[in-house]
Design an enzyme around this catalytic site. Structure first.
Site, PDB file in Angstrom:
ATOM      1  N   HIS A 147       0.721  -1.179   0.000  1.00  0.00           N
ATOM      2  CA  HIS A 147      -0.023  -0.030  -0.211  1.00  0.00           C
ATOM      3  C   HIS A 147       0.797   1.316  -0.071  1.00  0.00           C
ATOM      4  O   HIS A 147       1.503   1.340   1.046  1.00  0.00           O
ATOM      5  CB  HIS A 147      -0.769   0.028   1.338  1.00  0.00           C
ATOM      6  CG  HIS A 147      -1.918  -0.856   1.444  1.00  0.00           C
ATOM      7  ND1 HIS A 147      -3.150  -1.107   0.867  1.00  0.00           N
ATOM      8  CD2 HIS A 147      -1.571  -2.529   1.625  1.00  0.00           C
ATOM      9  CE1 HIS A 147      -3.815  -2.049   1.173  1.00  0.00           C
ATOM     10  NE2 HIS A 147      -2.944  -3.000   1.707  1.00  0.00           N
ATOM     11  N   TYR A 178      -9.918   6.551   2.036  1.00  0.00           N
ATOM     12  CA  TYR A 178     -10.611   5.927   0.786  1.00  0.00           C
ATOM     13  C   TYR A 178     -11.518   7.167   0.615  1.00  0.00           C
ATOM     14  O   TYR A 178     -12.157   7.869   1.270  1.00  0.00           O
ATOM     15  CB  TYR A 178     -11.635   4.768   1.051  1.00  0.00           C
ATOM     16  CG  TYR A 178     -10.632   3.622   1.518  1.00  0.00           C
ATOM     17  CD1 TYR A 178     -10.787   2.947   2.525  1.00  0.00           C
ATOM     18  CD2 TYR A 178      -9.829   2.819   0.325  1.00  0.00           C
ATOM     19  CE1 TYR A 178     -10.083   1.783   2.925  1.00  0.00           C
ATOM     20  CE2 TYR A 178      -9.063   2.102   0.618  1.00  0.00           C
ATOM     21  CZ  TYR A 178      -9.292   1.192   1.634  1.00  0.00           C
ATOM     22  OH  TYR A 178      -8.636   0.139   1.935  1.00  0.00           O
ATOM     23  N   HIS A 239     -13.290   1.693  -3.234  1.00  0.00           N
ATOM     24  CA  HIS A 239     -14.271   1.523  -1.965  1.00  0.00           C
ATOM     25  C   HIS A 239     -15.698   1.826  -1.948  1.00  0.00           C
ATOM     26  O   HIS A 239     -16.292   2.459  -1.054  1.00  0.00           O
ATOM     27  CB  HIS A 239     -13.440   2.242  -0.779  1.00  0.00           C
ATOM     28  CG  HIS A 239     -13.504   1.386   0.431  1.00  0.00           C
ATOM     29  ND1 HIS A 239     -14.343   1.737   1.404  1.00  0.00           N
ATOM     30  CD2 HIS A 239     -12.620   0.472   0.953  1.00  0.00           C
ATOM     31  CE1 HIS A 239     -13.946   0.583   2.464  1.00  0.00           C
ATOM     32  NE2 HIS A 239     -12.934   0.260   2.152  1.00  0.00           N
ATOM     33  N   ASP A 343      -6.993  -5.810   9.286  1.00  0.00           N
ATOM     34  CA  ASP A 343      -8.014  -6.432  10.068  1.00  0.00           C
ATOM     35  C   ASP A 343      -8.512  -7.902   9.766  1.00  0.00           C
ATOM     36  O   ASP A 343      -9.421  -8.248   9.555  1.00  0.00           O
ATOM     37  CB  ASP A 343      -9.547  -5.704  10.369  1.00  0.00           C
ATOM     38  CG  ASP A 343      -9.979  -5.141   9.051  1.00  0.00           C
ATOM     39  OD1 ASP A 343     -11.250  -4.909   9.037  1.00  0.00           O
ATOM     40  OD2 ASP A 343      -9.133  -4.992   8.214  1.00  0.00           O
TER      41      ASP A 343
HETATM   42  C1  GCO Z   1      -9.013  -3.216   1.597  1.00  0.00           C
HETATM   43  C2  GCO Z   1      -9.846  -2.926   2.441  1.00  0.00           C
HETATM   44  C3  GCO Z   1      -9.732  -2.414   3.896  1.00  0.00           C
HETATM   45  C4  GCO Z   1     -11.259  -2.243   4.463  1.00  0.00           C
HETATM   46  C5  GCO Z   1     -11.106  -2.639   5.850  1.00  0.00           C
HETATM   47  C6  GCO Z   1     -12.384  -2.801   6.524  1.00  0.00           C
HETATM   48  O1  GCO Z   1      -8.947  -3.276   0.272  1.00  0.00           O
HETATM   49  O2  GCO Z   1      -7.873  -3.497   2.229  1.00  0.00           O
HETATM   50  O3  GCO Z   1     -10.823  -1.966   1.538  1.00  0.00           O
HETATM   51  O4  GCO Z   1      -9.267  -1.520   3.961  1.00  0.00           O
HETATM   52  O5  GCO Z   1     -11.645  -1.183   4.324  1.00  0.00           O
HETATM   53  O6  GCO Z   1     -10.770  -3.970   6.070  1.00  0.00           O
HETATM   54  O7  GCO Z   1     -12.375  -2.846   7.845  1.00  0.00           O
HETATM   55 MG    MG Z   2     -11.044  -2.699  -0.450  1.00  0.00          MG
END
Ligand code: GCO
Ligand code: MG
Length: 432
Positions: A147, A178, A239, A343
C-alpha cells in the site's frame, strides 16, 4: 419389500491411517481475542480428544467483535463437541444450517474460525502444511501488493517508489483515506461540506468530495507513472464511495495508465452495474471484500463481470467455501485476490497464503507487515521478502497463539473505532 439392511459401523472399513486409533473428536471450541494495535482480532481454538492436538482459525470481524465471540463460545462449542475432527465438510455444512438463517457476517466469521482450525488440525494429523492438502504448490512464493499512500500526489508517488525499492512489483495507490483527495484544503478548490455548517450528522463524519476525487485519481496515476515508470503494476480501491456512473467514467479515464485492477467500483447492492461497466472499458476490476452470500459472487463470476475476486475469506466461512470460490473462478478465468488488510489475524493471512499456493488461478495477494507484538502473540506468522509472501513449512497452517500474551491486549469493552461515516455535501450518507 426387500429386508432393509441395518447400516452398521462395523460394515464400513476403518481407513488404514486410522486403524487401531480412536476417532479424534472435538473437545472444545473457544474464541481467543486480542487487540495489540487497536484492531480487534479474533481466532478460534479447537481442542481435541488427542492430547496436545488443537487447531486455530481466523474469525476476525473487527466492526462487530463481541457478537462473533458469543456466536463461537455460546453456540459453536455446544454444537461441535464430540464431532469427528476429520469430517470438515460435514461440520461446515451442518454448522452453516444450524442457525437456519445463514450467510451473515457474524455467523460466517464464527464458522470460518472453526473451519480453518479443522484444516489446521488435519494438516497436523497428516504432518503436512495445509497447502499440501489443497493440492500442493503452483508457485514458489506468493506475489503481493503493498500500500502506497500520501496526502499529496507527490507523496503518493514517493511512497510508491519506496515500495518498489523494497521489491514490490504491485503497488496500490491511495491519497489519504478512501475517497479522499489528500490534504488539499478549502480554498484550494476543495468544497467545504454544507452539512458541517448545518451541524448535520456527527462531527466525525467524513465528507465525500466526489468532484475533486474524480479529478485527483487520474492525476495521481499520471504522476506515479511519471515517477515510477510503466512497468510497476498499479492498483486503486474506489471503496464503493461514488455513484456507479461516476465510477465507470473515472475508470475509463484511467485506461491510459494501465491499472492492474480497480477495486470495488460499486457496492454489492449495485452489482447490477457491472454489465454496463464491462461494455464500456477493459480495465481489470476486483470485487468482493464485502461479500457474505454466494448470491453476490456466483452469477457475476460465471458472467465474467469482474476479473479478481476479493473475498475476505472469514466473511464467507473459511477455507472450505473459499476453495470452492477459487475453483469456480478457474472455470471463468476469475483470479483470486483475497482481502488481506490489518483486520485479518495472522492465522487468517496464513489461511489466505495456503490457498494462494494451491490454486492455479491465483491473481495477487494483499499484504501487511506483522509487527513484533503480533509476531510474538502469533508465532509462525507468514513472512514477506522482496514483495513475496511465504508460509513456514510446519504442519497445519503453521501459526500458533500465545494465549497469555494475547490476553495482555484485551479487546475494549466499547467498540473501538466506529466505522467511518461518509456524507455528501448535503449530508446524505454514502456507503463507505
Ligand atoms: C482493503 C479494504 C480495507 C477495508 C477494511 C474494513 O482493500 O484492504 O478496503 O481497507 O476498508 O478492511 O475494515
Ligand atoms: Mg478494499
Amino acid at each position: 419389500m426387500l429386508g432393509n439392511v441395518e447400516a452398521n459401523a462395523a460394515d464400513y472399513e476403518t481407513p488404514s491411517y486410522a486403524k487401531g486409533m480412536p476417532v479424534i473428536k472435538i473437545k472444545s471450541v473457544k474464541a481467543i481475542s486480542t487487540c495489540p494495535h487497536g484492531i480487534e482480532l479474533i481466532v478460534v481454538k479447537v481442542e481435541t480428544t488427542e492430547p496436545g492436538l488443537y487447531g486455530l482459525g481466523c474469525a476476525t470481524f473487527r466492526q462487530r467483535a463481541r457478537p462473533v465471540i458469543s456466536a463461537i463460545n455460546d453456540y459453536l462449542n455446544d454444537f461441535c463437541v464430540g464431532k469427528d475432527v476429520d469430517n470438515i465438510e460435514d461440520i461446515w455444512q451442518t454448522t452453516y444450517v444450524s442457525s437456519y438463517w445463514r450467510n451473515g457476517p457474524v455467523l460466517n466469521n464464527a464458522l470460518s474460525g472453526l473451519d480453518q482450525a479443522l484444516w489446521d488440525i488435519k494438516g497436523k494429523r497428516a504432518n503436512m502444511p495445509v497447502y499440501q492438502l489443497l493440492g500442493g504448490k503452483c508457485r514458489f512464493a506468493i506475489p503481493c501488493y503493498s500500500h502506497a499512500s500520501g496526502n499529496t500526489i507527490e507523496e503518493v508517488a514517493a511512497d510508491a517508489k519506496r515500495k518498489i525499492e523494497q521489491g514490490f512489483k504491485y503497488v496500490r495507490i491511495q491519497m489519504g483515506a478512501y475517497g479522499s483527495v489528500g490534504t488539499k484544503g478549502v480554498g484550494e478548490g476543495i468544497t467545504k461540506p454544507d452539512f458541517k455548517d448545518a451541524g448535520f450528522g456527527s462531527p466525525k463524519d467524513n465528507f465525500m468530495d466526489t468532484y475533486h476525487y474524480l479529478k485527483a485519481v487520474p492525476e495521481m496515476f499520471r504522476e506515479v507513472r511519471k515517477v515510477c515508470g510503466d512497468e510497476v503494476e498499479l492498483l486503486h480501491d474506489i471503496h464503493e464511495r461514488i455513484q456507479p456512473t461516476d465510477a465507470i467514467q473515472m475508470i475509463k479515464n484511467l485506461e491510459p495508465y494501465r491499472p492492474f485492477f480497480i477495486e470495488d467500483p460499486f457496492s454489492p447492492e449495485n452489482n447490477g452495474y457491472f454489465k454496463l461497466l464491462r461494455q464500456q472499458t477493459s480495465v481489470p476490476i476486483a470485487m468482493g471484500e464485502l461479500f457474505n452470500n454466494p448470491h453476490e459472487w456466483v452469477e457475476p463470476m460465471a458472467k465474467r463481470l469482474f476479473d479478481f475476486i476479493r473475498i475476505h475469506i472469514s466473511q464467507i466461512g473459511g477455507i472450505t467455501p473459499a476453495m470452492k470460490v477459487a475453483r469456480l473462478g478457474e472455470a471463468f478465468n476469475v483470479r483470486t485476490a483475497w482481502h488481506g488488510p490489518g483486520d485479518v489475524s495472522p492465522v487468517g493471512h496464513a489461511a489466505n497464503a495456503h490457498i494462494d499456493f494451491a490454486v492455479w488461478n491465483f491473481g495477487i495477494q494483499e499484504s501487511v507487515t506483522f509487527t513484533p507484538e503480533l509476531q510474538e502473540i502469533f508465532p509462525g506468522c507468514p513472512t514477506m521478502k522482496n514483495g513475496y509472501m511465504s508460509v513456514n513449512e510446519a504442519p497445519g497452517l503453521g501459526v500458533d497463539v500465545n494465549e497469555k500474551l494475547a490476553a495482555k491486549y484485551p479487546i475494549p469493552e466499547k467498540q473501538l473505532n466506529e466505522w467511518t461515516q461518509v456524507r455528501k455535501s448535503d449530508g446524505t450518507s454514502v456507503r463507505p
